[in-house]
Scaffold this active site. Structure first.
Site, PDB file in Angstrom:
ATOM      1  N   GLU A 158       0.826  -1.221   0.000  1.00  0.00           N
ATOM      2  CA  GLU A 158       0.000   0.000   0.000  1.00  0.00           C
ATOM      3  C   GLU A 158       0.853   1.261   0.000  1.00  0.00           C
ATOM      4  OE1 GLU A 158      -1.797  -0.727   3.778  1.00  0.00           O
ATOM      5  OE2 GLU A 158      -3.535  -1.688   2.912  1.00  0.00           O
ATOM      6  N   PRO A 159       1.627   1.483  -1.045  1.00  0.00           N
ATOM      7  CA  PRO A 159       2.439   2.706  -1.041  1.00  0.00           C
ATOM      8  C   PRO A 159       1.602   3.950  -1.297  1.00  0.00           C
ATOM      9  CG  PRO A 159       2.734   1.509  -3.107  1.00  0.00           C
ATOM     10  CD  PRO A 159       1.807   0.687  -2.262  1.00  0.00           C
ATOM     11  N   GLY A 160       1.854   4.992  -0.543  1.00  0.00           N
ATOM     12  CA  GLY A 160       1.199   6.274  -0.776  1.00  0.00           C
ATOM     13  C   GLY A 160       2.273   7.276  -1.172  1.00  0.00           C
ATOM     14  N   ARG A 161       3.122   7.594  -0.171  1.00  0.00           N
ATOM     15  CA  ARG A 161       4.181   8.581  -0.383  1.00  0.00           C
ATOM     16  C   ARG A 161       5.068   8.248  -1.597  1.00  0.00           C
ATOM     17  NH1 ARG A 161       6.014  11.319   3.985  1.00  0.00           N
ATOM     18  NH2 ARG A 161       5.371   9.613   5.322  1.00  0.00           N
ATOM     19  N   CYS A 196      -1.128  32.453  11.920  1.00  0.00           N
ATOM     20  CA  CYS A 196      -0.870  33.105  13.184  1.00  0.00           C
ATOM     21  C   CYS A 196      -0.396  32.058  14.184  1.00  0.00           C
ATOM     22  CB  CYS A 196      -2.159  33.759  13.646  1.00  0.00           C
ATOM     23  SG  CYS A 196      -1.854  34.937  14.910  1.00  0.00           S
ATOM     24  N   GLU A 197       0.832  31.613  13.985  1.00  0.00           N
ATOM     25  CA  GLU A 197       1.363  30.458  14.718  1.00  0.00           C
ATOM     26  C   GLU A 197       2.880  30.472  14.538  1.00  0.00           C
ATOM     27  OE1 GLU A 197       0.124  27.338  16.917  1.00  0.00           O
ATOM     28  OE2 GLU A 197      -1.394  28.128  15.579  1.00  0.00           O
TER      29      GLU A 197
HETATM   30  C1  LIG Z   1      -2.300   1.165   6.742  1.00  0.00           C
HETATM   31  C2  LIG Z   1      -1.480   2.082   5.913  1.00  0.00           C
HETATM   32  N1  LIG Z   1      -1.173   1.716   4.670  1.00  0.00           N
HETATM   33  C3  LIG Z   1      -0.461   2.526   3.870  1.00  0.00           C
HETATM   34  C4  LIG Z   1      -0.003   3.747   4.296  1.00  0.00           C
HETATM   35  C5  LIG Z   1       0.799   4.565   3.352  1.00  0.00           C
HETATM   36  O1  LIG Z   1       2.038   4.845   3.826  1.00  0.00           O
HETATM   37  P1  LIG Z   1       3.122   5.552   2.938  1.00  0.00           P
HETATM   38  O2  LIG Z   1       2.511   6.785   2.398  1.00  0.00           O
HETATM   39  O3  LIG Z   1       4.227   5.814   3.854  1.00  0.00           O
HETATM   40  O4  LIG Z   1       3.484   4.590   1.849  1.00  0.00           O
HETATM   41  C6  LIG Z   1      -0.275   4.157   5.605  1.00  0.00           C
HETATM   42  C7  LIG Z   1       0.279   5.419   6.145  1.00  0.00           C
HETATM   43  O5  LIG Z   1       1.309   5.426   6.763  1.00  0.00           O
HETATM   44  C8  LIG Z   1      -1.044   3.304   6.429  1.00  0.00           C
HETATM   45  O6  LIG Z   1      -1.357   3.672   7.670  1.00  0.00           O
HETATM   46  N1  LIG Z   2       0.910  11.786   7.196  1.00  0.00           N
HETATM   47  C1  LIG Z   2       2.188  11.233   7.466  1.00  0.00           C
HETATM   48  C2  LIG Z   2       2.338   9.763   7.316  1.00  0.00           C
HETATM   49  C3  LIG Z   2       1.410   8.881   8.078  1.00  0.00           C
HETATM   50  C4  LIG Z   2       0.326   8.505   7.196  1.00  0.00           C
HETATM   51  C5  LIG Z   2      -0.539   7.386   7.395  1.00  0.00           C
HETATM   52  N2  LIG Z   2      -0.344   6.322   8.331  1.00  0.00           N
HETATM   53  C6  LIG Z   2       3.272  12.013   6.774  1.00  0.00           C
HETATM   54  O1  LIG Z   2       3.041  13.050   6.266  1.00  0.00           O
HETATM   55  O2  LIG Z   2       4.395  11.635   6.738  1.00  0.00           O
END
Ligand SMILES: Cc1ncc(COP(=O)(O)O)c(C=O)c1O
Ligand SMILES: N[C@@H](CCCC[NH3+])C(=O)O
Length: 431
Positions: free
Chosen positions: A287-290, A358-359
């Site tokens: 499950e890559p997001g970043r 404002c922080e």
């Molecule tokens: C369950 C789960 N899967 C996937 C991700 C995606 O993580 P990343 O964006 O670091 O790949 C996250 C966030 O950390 C998560 O909590």
């Molecule tokens: N939101 C975070 C990562 C955690 C996301 C989900 N578990 C970030 O910017 O690095």
């Protein structure tokens, strides 16, 4: 980072083939600019990494990193699956025409209506997180007389090397079942529900991870449990979901691995466990997001005021800040930037880049080297594609930024800039 900066004859920074100063003039700032070819390249590195090893896999884009209709359409075009954690993320997937059988739902406190929506839309898989959810699922699946595939989210007790707030696989975590006792209990409960098909286990050890050892250790722990279940009652995991967390380069301090080498390491470790315990080979899901969107975007800002405090610090303020990028304030995250209209000028001016909220903690960067900046200059911050727009807020009633996708040297607005009317559209008068 600087090696990635391209420049045109005007001395302007070029991104994804486009003059960034022109983009800022055309769409205004703050502006997120995504390089769609880069998104596709990242997605393909994972998908093809598994294909090259002949392994059945699903690469589920973690849409929390950046969710919009256009983004999910790109994910769909690349054949990715999708990780959603809320009704809102699921709704966006529906709007994007995302195939529901490739959607996986997460959440540590899924509400009845969220599970109901997932069931009604026949999504591919629910990642079960806790005992309350097991009860809710029991009721809803009976009511809807429907079956569903599930995974059990477990915490393998791994301390990944990352910021405390983005650690999730350690024992003391709000997510999932612990492997020692709760997972077994959950497994027994799920077995009693004829509508639930337990496909395997899920774990996610954290985010922005540069080493493979945490993932490999997690796989070992999961297989200790899977082997026990197999010995006890012949359970064979059809799916092993190893979550996301693959690190990317924000600044020159970061040295991420090639995306395909994460895949190779995971596959080899699973193979080792399978051989060791003589189990069936599972489908591997990640499950890559970043790692899909993080390095595929920049944010463009316009420089405004400056405050120079002799022998202390120079502050340069831009027209955004923690409302479009909370990561520096939340995780002390570091970024790199350049002045898009002054690429040829030497970076000799040490400045800290402040937002306009404002922080005092609303800072994007501390003590970075820029060319002499002045009001009206365009600052480009790199690698802002993940958890920037998606974590943005309305603090101080700043409208949310616009998002542009660029591909084949064509820019397309994919998320409109919010207007002040948008900001107050849900407000009701008290007069
Ligand atoms: C369950 C789960 N899967 C996937 C991700 C995606 O993580 P990343 O964006 O670091 O790949 C996250 C966030 O950390 C998560 O909590
Ligand atoms: N939101 C975070 C990562 C955690 C996301 C989900 N578990 C970030 O910017 O690095």
């Amino acid at each position: 980072m600087r090696e990635r900066i391209e420049m045109n004859t005007k001395g302007h920074m070029v991104y994804a083939g486009m003059d960034t100063v022109d983009l800022a003039n055309q769409y205004g700032t703050p502006l997120f600019v995504y390089d769609v070819e880069r998104i596709r390249k990242n997605a393909r590195a994972f998908v093809e990494g598994f294909k090259a090893l002949n392994v059945k896999a699903q690469v589920a884009y973690a849409s929390k990193a950046f969710s919009s209709v256009a983004m999910l359409q790109v994910a769909k075009q690349e054949g990715l699956s999708l990780d959603v954690v809320s009704e809102g993320e699921l709704f966006t997937a529906i709007q994007a025409g995302f195939p529901m059988d490739k959607v996986h739902m997460h959440g540590n406190n899924k509400a009845r209506h969220e599970l109901e929506m997932a069931i009604k839309h026949k999504i591919g898989c629910i990642v079960v997180d806790n005992f309350h959810e097991i009860e809710l699922l029991q009721e809803l699946l009976m009511e809807y007389k429907q079956d569903i595939d599930v995974l059990l989210r477990v915490t393998p007790g791994i301390e990944a090397h990352t910021h405390d707030y983005i650690l999730t696989g350690n024992e003391d975590s709000k997510f999932g079942f612990d492997l020692t006792k709760q997972a077994r209990e959950a497994y027994e409960l799920l077995k009693l529900n004829p509508h639930v098909h337990l496909k395997g286990l899920h774990c996610h050890i954290g985010s922005q991870i540069f080493e493979t050892d945490g993932f490999l250790m997690a796989i070992k722990r999961l297989y200790e449990t899977l082997n026990e279940w197999h010995v006890r009652d012949g359970f064979n995991a059809e799916v092993l979901n190893l979550g996301g967390g693959f690190g990317i380069k924000y600044t020159d301090e970061d040295e991420p691995l090639e995306l395909s080498s994460y895949v190779k390491a995971l596959v080899e470790q699973v193979q080792e466990e399978i051989d060791h315990y003589q189990l069936l080979y599972p489908e591997i899901w990640i499950e890559p997001g970043r790692a899909i969107v993080g390095d595929a975007a920049i944010t463009l800002y316009t420089v405004g005021s400056k405050k120079e405090i002799p022998n202390v610090r120079n502050y340069v303020a831009i027209d955004g800040g923690m409302t479009d990028n909370i990561r520096p304030a939340l995780y002390q995250a570091k970024y790199d930037a350049c002045v898009a209209n002054k690429i040829t000028e030497a970076p000799t001016y040490q400045a800290s880049v402040a937002g306009k909220c404002c922080e005092s903690g609303d800072m994007l960067m501390w003590d970075v080297l820029l060319p002499e900046v002045k009001a009206g200059d365009i600052l480009a911050v790199f690698s802002t594609g993940a958890y920037g727009y998606s974590m943005s807020s309305h603090y101080n009633r700043f409208p949310k930024a616009a998002v542009v996708f660029v591909e084949h040297q064509q820019a397309k607005l994919v998320v409109k800039r919010e207007s002040y009317e948008d900001l107050v559209k849900n407000d009701l008068s008290y007069e």
